[in-house]
Structures are given as C-alpha cells and as structure tokens.
Motif scaffolding. Structure first.
Motif, PDB file in Angstrom:
ATOM      1  N   ILE A  72       4.788  -3.216  -7.107  1.00  0.00           N
ATOM      2  CA  ILE A  72       4.428  -3.807  -8.405  1.00  0.00           C
ATOM      3  C   ILE A  72       2.925  -3.720  -8.643  1.00  0.00           C
ATOM      4  N   GLY A  73       2.138  -3.751  -7.592  1.00  0.00           N
ATOM      5  CA  GLY A  73       0.687  -3.704  -7.736  1.00  0.00           C
ATOM      6  C   GLY A  73       0.193  -2.416  -8.357  1.00  0.00           C
ATOM      7  N   TYR A  74       0.620  -1.281  -7.793  1.00  0.00           N
ATOM      8  CA  TYR A  74       0.137  -0.031  -8.387  1.00  0.00           C
ATOM      9  C   TYR A  74       0.869   0.309  -9.674  1.00  0.00           C
ATOM     10  N   HIS A  75       2.034  -0.273  -9.895  1.00  0.00           N
ATOM     11  CA  HIS A  75       2.692  -0.110 -11.200  1.00  0.00           C
ATOM     12  C   HIS A  75       1.915  -0.868 -12.278  1.00  0.00           C
ATOM     13  N   LEU A  76       1.382  -2.022 -11.928  1.00  0.00           N
ATOM     14  CA  LEU A  76       0.522  -2.746 -12.865  1.00  0.00           C
ATOM     15  C   LEU A  76      -0.733  -1.930 -13.159  1.00  0.00           C
ATOM     16  N   LEU A  77      -1.329  -1.357 -12.140  1.00  0.00           N
ATOM     17  CA  LEU A  77      -2.498  -0.495 -12.350  1.00  0.00           C
ATOM     18  C   LEU A  77      -2.151   0.657 -13.293  1.00  0.00           C
ATOM     19  N   TYR A  78      -0.988   1.258 -13.084  1.00  0.00           N
ATOM     20  CA  TYR A  78      -0.558   2.357 -13.957  1.00  0.00           C
ATOM     21  C   TYR A  78      -0.413   1.869 -15.397  1.00  0.00           C
ATOM     22  N   MET A 111      -4.435  -2.153  -0.413  1.00  0.00           N
ATOM     23  CA  MET A 111      -3.001  -2.081  -0.097  1.00  0.00           C
ATOM     24  C   MET A 111      -2.253  -1.291  -1.180  1.00  0.00           C
ATOM     25  N   ASP A 112      -2.584  -1.538  -2.431  1.00  0.00           N
ATOM     26  CA  ASP A 112      -1.902  -0.851  -3.527  1.00  0.00           C
ATOM     27  C   ASP A 112      -2.226   0.638  -3.553  1.00  0.00           C
ATOM     28  N   MET A 113      -3.467   0.982  -3.289  1.00  0.00           N
ATOM     29  CA  MET A 113      -3.843   2.397  -3.274  1.00  0.00           C
ATOM     30  C   MET A 113      -3.180   3.127  -2.103  1.00  0.00           C
ATOM     31  N   LYS A 114      -3.078   2.473  -0.971  1.00  0.00           N
ATOM     32  CA  LYS A 114      -2.401   3.092   0.177  1.00  0.00           C
ATOM     33  C   LYS A 114      -0.912   3.270  -0.112  1.00  0.00           C
ATOM     34  N   ALA A 115      -0.287   2.268  -0.714  1.00  0.00           N
ATOM     35  CA  ALA A 115       1.131   2.377  -1.060  1.00  0.00           C
ATOM     36  C   ALA A 115       1.353   3.496  -2.072  1.00  0.00           C
ATOM     37  N   CYS A 116       0.486   3.586  -3.052  1.00  0.00           N
ATOM     38  CA  CYS A 116       0.587   4.635  -4.060  1.00  0.00           C
ATOM     39  C   CYS A 116       0.406   6.004  -3.416  1.00  0.00           C
ATOM     40  N   GLN A 117      -0.532   6.107  -2.499  1.00  0.00           N
ATOM     41  CA  GLN A 117      -0.786   7.363  -1.795  1.00  0.00           C
ATOM     42  C   GLN A 117       0.464   7.821  -1.048  1.00  0.00           C
ATOM     43  N   ASP A 119       3.601   6.966  -1.769  1.00  0.00           N
ATOM     44  CA  ASP A 119       4.735   7.177  -2.666  1.00  0.00           C
ATOM     45  C   ASP A 119       4.545   8.313  -3.668  1.00  0.00           C
ATOM     46  N   ASP A 120       3.353   8.446  -4.217  1.00  0.00           N
ATOM     47  CA  ASP A 120       3.164   9.377  -5.332  1.00  0.00           C
ATOM     48  C   ASP A 120       1.697   9.796  -5.442  1.00  0.00           C
ATOM     49  N   ILE A 121       1.355  10.867  -4.783  1.00  0.00           N
ATOM     50  CA  ILE A 121      -0.030  11.321  -4.740  1.00  0.00           C
ATOM     51  C   ILE A 121      -0.545  11.721  -6.127  1.00  0.00           C
ATOM     52  N   ARG A 122       0.341  12.253  -6.980  1.00  0.00           N
ATOM     53  CA  ARG A 122      -0.059  12.587  -8.363  1.00  0.00           C
ATOM     54  C   ARG A 122      -0.500  11.344  -9.115  1.00  0.00           C
ATOM     55  N   LEU A 123       0.248  10.274  -8.946  1.00  0.00           N
ATOM     56  CA  LEU A 123      -0.104   9.010  -9.602  1.00  0.00           C
ATOM     57  C   LEU A 123      -1.430   8.493  -9.065  1.00  0.00           C
ATOM     58  N   LEU A 124      -1.633   8.600  -7.781  1.00  0.00           N
ATOM     59  CA  LEU A 124      -2.895   8.176  -7.191  1.00  0.00           C
ATOM     60  C   LEU A 124      -4.070   8.935  -7.813  1.00  0.00           C
ATOM     61  N   ILE A 144     -13.623   5.025   0.498  1.00  0.00           N
ATOM     62  CA  ILE A 144     -13.377   6.461   0.454  1.00  0.00           C
ATOM     63  C   ILE A 144     -14.272   7.165   1.466  1.00  0.00           C
ATOM     64  N   HIS A 145     -15.502   6.745   1.523  1.00  0.00           N
ATOM     65  CA  HIS A 145     -16.453   7.437   2.374  1.00  0.00           C
ATOM     66  C   HIS A 145     -16.377   7.030   3.837  1.00  0.00           C
ATOM     67  N   THR A 146     -15.575   6.024   4.158  1.00  0.00           N
ATOM     68  CA  THR A 146     -15.355   5.693   5.560  1.00  0.00           C
ATOM     69  C   THR A 146     -13.953   6.085   6.000  1.00  0.00           C
ATOM     70  N   ASN A 147     -13.264   6.855   5.176  1.00  0.00           N
ATOM     71  CA  ASN A 147     -11.935   7.392   5.481  1.00  0.00           C
ATOM     72  C   ASN A 147     -10.834   6.335   5.559  1.00  0.00           C
ATOM     73  N   THR A 148     -11.061   5.131   5.066  1.00  0.00           N
ATOM     74  CA  THR A 148     -10.019   4.118   5.091  1.00  0.00           C
ATOM     75  C   THR A 148      -8.916   4.473   4.103  1.00  0.00           C
ATOM     76  N   ILE A 149      -9.307   4.943   2.937  1.00  0.00           N
ATOM     77  CA  ILE A 149      -8.350   5.409   1.944  1.00  0.00           C
ATOM     78  C   ILE A 149      -8.392   6.926   1.979  1.00  0.00           C
ATOM     79  N   TYR A 150      -7.266   7.538   1.829  1.00  0.00           N
ATOM     80  CA  TYR A 150      -7.112   8.990   1.791  1.00  0.00           C
ATOM     81  C   TYR A 150      -7.528   9.676   3.098  1.00  0.00           C
TER      82      TYR A 150
END
Length: 169
Positions: A72-78, A111-117, A119-124, A144-150
């Motif tokens: 629901i978190g990244y769906h809200l972002l969308y 958490m939402d960005m990781k879940a989106c990554q 589930d759906d990289i295009r959406l990310l 991003i620059h410490t490699n935590t996301i992506y």
C-alpha cells in the motif's frame, strides 16, 4: 480499525497483483490506472484537509492496512505521482509514514522503495524522480550512494569515469 483493515486487504488483494504502471504511459492511461477501488481511499485522503478529524481516521486506517498489505505504501506513492487529483500532494506520504507503526518518513520510504524494487522495477524508475525532488528528506541521496537502495544497480552498472586529459601547450 484492524478488522476494517483486514477486510480491505482482502477486498483489494487483486489490485496488488501484477503491474501498476500502464505499458503505454499517457495522461489518459495514468488516470485510468488510478481509478481502482483502493485509489478511492487515496483520493479521499487528498481531498481532506489535514485538520479534519476524518483525515486522521483515514490515515489510521491506511496505517493498519499497511501492516496487512505493505504494498500500500508504494501504491500511495504511485497515486500521488500519477493522479491529477493528487497534484502537489506528495507531502501526504510523509503524514502516512508518520502514522504507520514504522513511525518515520525515512524508514517507511526505504521499505516502500525496496518493496517496489522487488515487485516492479519499471514502477520504481517511474517513481524515483518525483520522490527525489518532492519528498522532504535528505536520506534518498545518501541511501542511493551507500548502496542501501538499488544494490543490484550498483553491482550491475558502474558510472562512467571521466578523466581529464592533460592539455598540451
């Protein structure tokens, strides 16, 4: 509230399967993609004033729903990114994040960005520019620059390195 969230999670479970982002991204296809039943909750949140008691009740219900269905978190972002009705309302995500059991924007967004990554990289890729420019936090750049996301982006893609060649006199 937990019982209501459980019922909504069951009713909306079909919405959380498959791709959210349309194949052909146009204004019309984006508006059509945010006409799903779960988006009614998001639209009502956007239309309410934050000082309205209904706003806090709706946020509480979304926070409960988030525990049952973390997508629901990244769906809200969308929704906040794609819907014309939500134009300029990206700050609502911060209110949502603070209402969750996680309690803060940084953790919830990560958490939402990781879940989106997962589930759906295009959406990310669609969400990233607006999150980077509109969500009020400095963590995104650092994460991003410490490699935590992506992390796989960092391991599979290396930035080109430009070296200056000495100029000849």
């Amino acid at each position: 509230m937990s019982t209501l969230a459980s019922c909504l999670a069951e009713l909306f479970k079909g919405h959380f399967r498959g791709d959210v982002l349309p194949d052909d991204i146009t204004e019309e296809s984006l508006e059509e993609s945010v006409c799903k039943p779960v988006c009614l909750v998001f639209r009502n949140l956007c239309q309410m004033q934050e000082d309205n008691s209904g706003f806090s009740v709706l946020l509480e219900m979304l926070a409960e729903l988030y525990q049952k269905q973390p997508k629901i978190g990244y769906h809200l972002l969308y929704y906040l990114r794609a819907s014309k009705a939500a134009m300029g309302k990206m700050s609502l995500y911060e209110s949502f994040a603070q209402a969750t059991a996680l309690g803060d924007l940084h953790t919830c967004l990560m958490m939402d960005m990781k879940a989106c990554q997962e589930d759906d990289i295009r959406l990310l890729c669609y969400l990233t520019p607006s999150i980077y420019t509109e969500v009020h936090t400095n963590f995104f750049y650092a994460e991003i620059h410490t490699n935590t996301i992506y992390p796989e982006v960092h391991t599979n893609y290396s930035m080109p390195r430009y070296t200056q060649t000495p100029s000849t006199p």
